[in-house]
Design an enzyme around this catalytic site. Structure first.
Site, PDB file in Angstrom:
ATOM      1  N   ARG A  40       0.886  -1.342  -0.011  1.00  0.00           N
ATOM      2  CA  ARG A  40      -0.113   0.205   0.081  1.00  0.00           C
ATOM      3  C   ARG A  40       0.964   1.318  -0.117  1.00  0.00           C
ATOM      4  O   ARG A  40       2.046   1.326   0.808  1.00  0.00           O
ATOM      5  CB  ARG A  40      -1.133   0.004   1.327  1.00  0.00           C
TER       6      ARG A  40
ATOM      7  N   HIS B  97      -1.298   0.001  -9.717  1.00  0.00           N
ATOM      8  CA  HIS B  97      -1.981  -0.841  -8.807  1.00  0.00           C
ATOM      9  C   HIS B  97      -2.443  -2.307  -9.581  1.00  0.00           C
ATOM     10  O   HIS B  97      -3.769  -2.515  -9.497  1.00  0.00           O
ATOM     11  CB  HIS B  97      -3.432  -0.092  -8.072  1.00  0.00           C
TER      12      HIS B  97
HETATM   13  P1  NDP Z   1      -1.634 -11.470   5.178  1.00  0.00           P
HETATM   14  O1  NDP Z   1      -2.281 -10.800   6.256  1.00  0.00           O
HETATM   15  O2  NDP Z   1      -1.677 -13.054   4.951  1.00  0.00           O
HETATM   16  O3  NDP Z   1      -0.243 -11.161   5.656  1.00  0.00           O
HETATM   17  C1  NDP Z   1       0.570 -10.098   6.204  1.00  0.00           C
HETATM   18  C2  NDP Z   1       1.694 -10.363   6.869  1.00  0.00           C
HETATM   19  O4  NDP Z   1       2.488  -9.071   7.327  1.00  0.00           O
HETATM   20  C3  NDP Z   1       2.022 -11.493   7.815  1.00  0.00           C
HETATM   21  O5  NDP Z   1       3.070 -12.213   7.628  1.00  0.00           O
HETATM   22  C4  NDP Z   1       2.195 -10.382   9.060  1.00  0.00           C
HETATM   23  O6  NDP Z   1       2.886 -11.083  10.064  1.00  0.00           O
HETATM   24  C5  NDP Z   1       2.823  -9.182   8.536  1.00  0.00           C
HETATM   25  N1  NDP Z   1       2.790  -8.200   9.355  1.00  0.00           N
HETATM   26  C6  NDP Z   1       1.753  -7.394   9.911  1.00  0.00           C
HETATM   27  N2  NDP Z   1       1.897  -6.452  10.233  1.00  0.00           N
HETATM   28  C7  NDP Z   1       3.111  -6.361  10.729  1.00  0.00           C
HETATM   29  C8  NDP Z   1       4.134  -5.676  11.542  1.00  0.00           C
HETATM   30  N3  NDP Z   1       3.742  -4.652  12.390  1.00  0.00           N
HETATM   31  N4  NDP Z   1       5.507  -5.882  11.586  1.00  0.00           N
HETATM   32  C9  NDP Z   1       5.877  -7.058  10.881  1.00  0.00           C
HETATM   33  N5  NDP Z   1       5.174  -7.816  10.090  1.00  0.00           N
HETATM   34  C10 NDP Z   1       3.612  -7.584   9.942  1.00  0.00           C
HETATM   35  O7  NDP Z   1      -1.664 -10.531   3.902  1.00  0.00           O
HETATM   36  P2  NDP Z   1      -1.438 -10.971   2.392  1.00  0.00           P
HETATM   37  O8  NDP Z   1      -0.192 -11.524   2.345  1.00  0.00           O
HETATM   38  O9  NDP Z   1      -2.685 -11.499   1.820  1.00  0.00           O
HETATM   39  O10 NDP Z   1      -1.513  -9.643   1.720  1.00  0.00           O
HETATM   40  C11 NDP Z   1      -0.685  -8.556   2.150  1.00  0.00           C
HETATM   41  C12 NDP Z   1      -0.858  -7.122   1.494  1.00  0.00           C
HETATM   42  O11 NDP Z   1      -0.761  -6.958   0.086  1.00  0.00           O
HETATM   43  C13 NDP Z   1      -2.496  -6.643   1.497  1.00  0.00           C
HETATM   44  O12 NDP Z   1      -2.737  -6.276   2.874  1.00  0.00           O
HETATM   45  C14 NDP Z   1      -2.583  -5.724   0.386  1.00  0.00           C
HETATM   46  O13 NDP Z   1      -2.250  -4.488   1.163  1.00  0.00           O
HETATM   47  C15 NDP Z   1      -1.541  -6.034  -0.411  1.00  0.00           C
HETATM   48  N6  NDP Z   1      -1.962  -6.345  -1.852  1.00  0.00           N
HETATM   49  C16 NDP Z   1      -1.629  -5.487  -3.107  1.00  0.00           C
HETATM   50  C17 NDP Z   1      -2.146  -6.034  -4.131  1.00  0.00           C
HETATM   51  C18 NDP Z   1      -1.936  -5.375  -5.016  1.00  0.00           C
HETATM   52  O14 NDP Z   1      -2.241  -5.362  -6.286  1.00  0.00           O
HETATM   53  N7  NDP Z   1      -0.777  -4.196  -5.471  1.00  0.00           N
HETATM   54  C19 NDP Z   1      -3.032  -7.263  -4.352  1.00  0.00           C
HETATM   55  C20 NDP Z   1      -3.257  -7.918  -3.021  1.00  0.00           C
HETATM   56  C21 NDP Z   1      -2.782  -7.558  -1.937  1.00  0.00           C
HETATM   57  P3  NDP Z   1       2.460 -12.279  11.031  1.00  0.00           P
HETATM   58  O15 NDP Z   1       2.517 -13.521   9.926  1.00  0.00           O
HETATM   59  O16 NDP Z   1       3.261 -12.465  12.042  1.00  0.00           O
HETATM   60  O17 NDP Z   1       1.070 -12.247  11.347  1.00  0.00           O
HETATM   61  C1  OXD Z   2      -5.825  -6.389  -2.522  1.00  0.00           C
HETATM   62  C2  OXD Z   2      -5.653  -5.360  -3.866  1.00  0.00           C
HETATM   63  O1  OXD Z   2      -5.743  -5.851  -1.489  1.00  0.00           O
HETATM   64  O2  OXD Z   2      -5.812  -5.533  -4.923  1.00  0.00           O
HETATM   65  O3  OXD Z   2      -6.378  -7.262  -3.042  1.00  0.00           O
HETATM   66  O4  OXD Z   2      -4.876  -4.133  -3.451  1.00  0.00           O
END
Ligand code: NDP
Ligand code: OXD
Length: 319
Positions: free
Chosen positions: A234, A282
């Site tokens: 993001r 995006h």
């Molecule tokens: P998940 O919820 O599966 O994973 C999030 C990860 O981030 C976890 O490993 C979590 O740690 C870690 N995390 C969260 N907060 C912290 C912190 N403060 N410090 C360290 N690690 C942290 O999310 P996804 O993998 O499914 O998605 C990730 C992001 O990708 C989405 O939130 C979205 O913003 C972005 N996205 C963007 C897209 C695009 O087209 N550009 C498409 C889809 C998603 P822990 O394992 O310990 O919980």
């Molecule tokens: C998502 C994205 O969060 O597309 O899936 O950004």
């Protein structure tokens, strides 16, 4: 009985998105859940039958208009577009989207960006503009350390695919994690060690109060000189001016950015014309009804039956 005391009709699903196709989602969901009502919002006037909302970026204040809402399902992996509503109804469970196609698309994006920087295509693109023929020995992926921030559904898959392509991979998450083929770090105290050993930093963290503005000058200073940033998470995780400063000083060598504070990225934003920045609109990944519907349908059934959702969001943690 509904919360307003009306007899419960078969539950209806409310669909809100300015990007996703309501007809395709209707087809996939109503074929899996016979009798499911399907209504497209926002702004329904008679809303008492709505029990589940499937949404991308609903207008603030919208979801509180549905008194019998039992679940909010995200049309994206991220849920910041839901949690940022100051009037979000309290206590209604929220679930993230987990779609095998979305995961594959994100890993493709990350791999492409990492390889582009690693194999210096960004340099050759600049050379071509000057008609400059300059031989450079192809580098060894095993000596390129790719650090993935966030080891959730997307980060873990990307890390595995980067490792399968020969990169030296490591990851960082909030809580301890094990990923085959990758060294892992966790928590703020191990962040600097992780960064010190990262040549390509890939950010797949969610946007939360703890991650907003995390990608700042301190993070860039902890990376080795010549490192790259890949950010498809993001835009609000990144401090734009700090990145530009790190690129202009020569400390960072390049960045691939898919997400921005404001989208579309304003036409006068310096990222558009920065020679070391690749902007994509995006498009790193998206959820597709054909592949995501099984999980969403299961969550609709669970919500209507009052059972716990798959891939639930912890509203305190913000993801
Ligand atoms: P998940 O919820 O599966 O994973 C999030 C990860 O981030 C976890 O490993 C979590 O740690 C870690 N995390 C969260 N907060 C912290 C912190 N403060 N410090 C360290 N690690 C942290 O999310 P996804 O993998 O499914 O998605 C990730 C992001 O990708 C989405 O939130 C979205 O913003 C972005 N996205 C963007 C897209 C695009 O087209 N550009 C498409 C889809 C998603 P822990 O394992 O310990 O919980
Ligand atoms: C998502 C994205 O969060 O597309 O899936 O950004």
């Amino acid at each position: 009985m509904g919360r307003r005391g009306k007899p419960s009709a078969p539950g209806a699903l409310l669909f809100i998105s300015h990007l996703d196709d309501p007809a395709a989602w209707k087809r996939e969901l109503t074929s899996r859940i016979p009798g499911l009502g399907y209504r497209v919002g926002p702004g329904l006037t008679d809303a008492d039958d709505v029990e589940v909302a499937l949404v991308w970026a609903p207008p603030p204040g919208e979801l509180k208009r549905y008194p019998n809402l039992k679940a909010i399902l995200s049309l994206g992996a991220g849920v910041d577009h839901i949690l940022n509503d100051p009037e979000l109804p309290r206590g209604v469970p929220i679930a993230r989207l987990v779609d095998p196609m979305l995961t594959r698309l994100m890993s493709e994006y990350v791999l492409l960006a990492a390889l582009r920087h690693h194999r210096e295509f960004d340099v050759f693109e600049r050379h071509q503009r000057r008609r400059l023929w300059e031989y450079r020995f192809p580098p060894d992926a095993a000596r390129r350390r790719v650090g993935v921030m966030g080891l959730g559904v997307l980060g873990a898959d990307a890390a595995a695919k980067l490792a399968a392509n020969g990169f030296a991979v490591q990851g960082w998450s909030r809580r301890p994690k094990r990923i085959a083929g990758a060294r892992t770090y966790h928590g703020p105290r191990q962040l600097e060690r992780f960064l010190n050993a990262t040549d390509v930093l890939v950010c797949l963290l969610p946007l939360t109060p703890a991650t907003r503005g995390l990608l700042d000058r301190r993070v860039f200073a902890a990376l080795p000189k010549g490192a790259f940033l890949v950010n498809p998470s993001r835009g609000a995780l990144l401090v734009d001016d700090d990145l530009i400063e790190a690129l202009d000083s020569g400390h960072l060598a390049g960045a691939t950015l898919d997400v921005f504070h404001r989208e579309p990225l304003p036409r006068d934003h310096p990222f558009w014309r920065h020679p070391k920045v690749l902007v994509t609109p995006h498009i790193a990944a998206a959820g597709y009804p054909e592949t995501a519907a099984p999980q969403v349908a299961e969550n609709v059934r669970r919500a209507l039956a009052g059972r716990p959702l798959l891939h639930p969001v912890d509203p305190e943690a913000g993801y």
